[in-house]
Scaffold this motif. Structure first.
Motif, mmCIF file in Angstrom:
data_model
loop_
_atom_site.group_PDB
_atom_site.id
_atom_site.type_symbol
_atom_site.label_atom_id
_atom_site.label_comp_id
_atom_site.label_asym_id
_atom_site.label_seq_id
_atom_site.Cartn_x
_atom_site.Cartn_y
_atom_site.Cartn_z
ATOM 1 N N MET A 23 0.843 -1.189 0.000
ATOM 2 C CA MET A 23 0.000 0.000 0.000
ATOM 3 C C MET A 23 0.885 1.248 0.000
ATOM 4 O O MET A 23 1.839 1.353 0.762
ATOM 5 C CB MET A 23 -0.895 0.002 1.236
ATOM 6 N N ARG A 79 -3.836 2.136 7.300
ATOM 7 C CA ARG A 79 -3.616 1.021 6.386
ATOM 8 C C ARG A 79 -4.805 0.041 6.415
ATOM 9 O O ARG A 79 -5.254 -0.441 5.364
ATOM 10 C CB ARG A 79 -2.327 0.285 6.748
ATOM 11 N N GLU A 87 -7.181 -0.718 3.219
ATOM 12 C CA GLU A 87 -7.267 -2.091 2.703
ATOM 13 C C GLU A 87 -8.720 -2.562 2.675
ATOM 14 O O GLU A 87 -9.174 -3.163 1.684
ATOM 15 C CB GLU A 87 -6.419 -3.024 3.564
ATOM 16 N N GLU A 139 -5.613 1.845 -2.802
ATOM 17 C CA GLU A 139 -4.240 1.384 -2.949
ATOM 18 C C GLU A 139 -3.204 2.446 -2.601
ATOM 19 O O GLU A 139 -2.037 2.137 -2.393
ATOM 20 C CB GLU A 139 -4.005 0.908 -4.388
#
Length: 343
Positions: A1, A287, A291, A296
């Motif tokens: 990421m 994150r 996700e 992304e």
């Protein structure tokens, strides 16, 4: 990421940047911040009064006449010693530069042209990657117009910008008649970024000692609404980058600011409350959210909820204002009708 973002021509590992605070004035803390995931650090503000003799004039005006009546002898506080003097500030930059790889952003706080340019060059030579002008000025002259005040700010920026080769941002307050206009004027003058917004710390009066005393209240999450709104309005309407500050406490706050159009988010109160390691928690939560929602990169988020495609931002803001008032329902239940009231 991919959490990387661009800010004032610098590629940063993430949008998480500790802002100017007592924490960033210590080399060990700066090293710790880098280790915890900080993408850059804004050093504490160096005040104009530290660079000139104006502090003596300030002291004169604060104490003038207090001996005239006994009860006011201690009304005005003695100016306290600054934690970092000019030489110590330069040394902080130089030594920290040797220990960390992240950009160090120096901060100058003032209200006039005096003393800024020479020291701006010294900050650049000491290793500062960029400069943040923290303009703090409470205007009390009723004969001074808003245009005169705003032009003095533009002039101040232009003088400093011309003196250095490093990027220069301006940290503004929200108290302008037309924030969009002053942002555009700074943009046209060549500002690399706008930091929204400066917080004014209002003094209080101690009724027991009859002294004016400082009163610092750390920000709460509610404070983020103001920069959130203006970043969403200004995104893609000016060329300068946008930094969000004030009220950013959680990963969700960071994500909202990015969606509004911020390049970076500056953290202060949350680190003072929870410690430097809390940077790790915020990044991890970012994150996880990205996700889960199949994002992304930070750049994919940036500006996705801004007003760049809104043809009339003013009408949009008014519509949201009306909608908020008309749809609000009190948590405790029914609003009493006039017939329920008894004189």
């Amino acid at each position: 990421m991919d959490l990387t973002t661009d800010y004032m021509g610098m590629k940063l590992r993430s949008p998480l940047v500790p802002s100017a605070s007592p924490l960033t004035g210590d080399i060990d803390n700066i090293v710790w911040m880098e280790d915890a995931g900080a993408a850059a650090v804004v050093l504490p503000s160096l005040f104009e009064e530290q660079l000139s003799m104006e502090s003596y004039e300030l002291h004169h005006h604060l104490t003038y006449g207090t001996e005239s009546f006994p009860e006011s002898l201690t009304y005005f506080p003695e100016p306290e010693n600054f934690r970092l003097g000019p030489d110590e500030y330069l040394e902080l930059i130089y030594k920290a530069k040797q220990k960390v790889k992240i950009p160090l952003i120096a901060s100058l706080n003032g209200s006039s042209l005096d003393g800024w340019t020479d020291y701006a060059r010294m900050l650049e030579q000491a290793g500062a990657a960029a400069l943040e002008l923290n303009i703090y000025s409470v205007q009390t002259d009723p004969d001074k117009t808003s245009d005169q005040i705003e032009q003095s700010y533009i002039n101040m920026f232009q003088v400093v910008k011309a003196a250095v080769a490093i990027p220069v941002s301006v940290k503004l307050s929200a108290y302008f008649t037309n924030m969009a206009n002053i942002a555009k004027r700074f943009d046209q003058a060549g500002v690399d970024a706008l930091v929204l917004f400066n917080r004014f710390y209002q003094p209080d009066i101690n009724l027991e000692t009859l002294e004016v005393q400082p009163h610092v209240l750390l920000s709460t999450p509610q404070a983020m609404r103001l920069p959130l709104r203006w970043i969403a309005i200004l995104y893609h309407r000016i060329h300068a980058d946008l930094a969000a500050t004030s009220g950013i406490h959680t990963a969700h706050d960071v994500l909202k600011m990015l969606m509004a159009g911020a390049n970076i988010t500056m953290l202060c109160a949350v680190l003072l409350r929870h410690g430097i390691n809390h940077l790790r928690c915020i990044e991890q939560e970012m994150r996880e959210w990205m996700e889960k929602h199949e994002y992304e990169s930070v750049k994919q988020l940036q500006g996705s909820m801004s007003q760049k495609n809104c043809p009339n931002p003013s009408a949009f803001e008014r519509a949201q204002y009306m909608r908020a008032l008309q749809t609000y329902k009190p948590e405790w239940g029914r609003i009493y009708e006039p017939s329920y009231y008894h004189g």
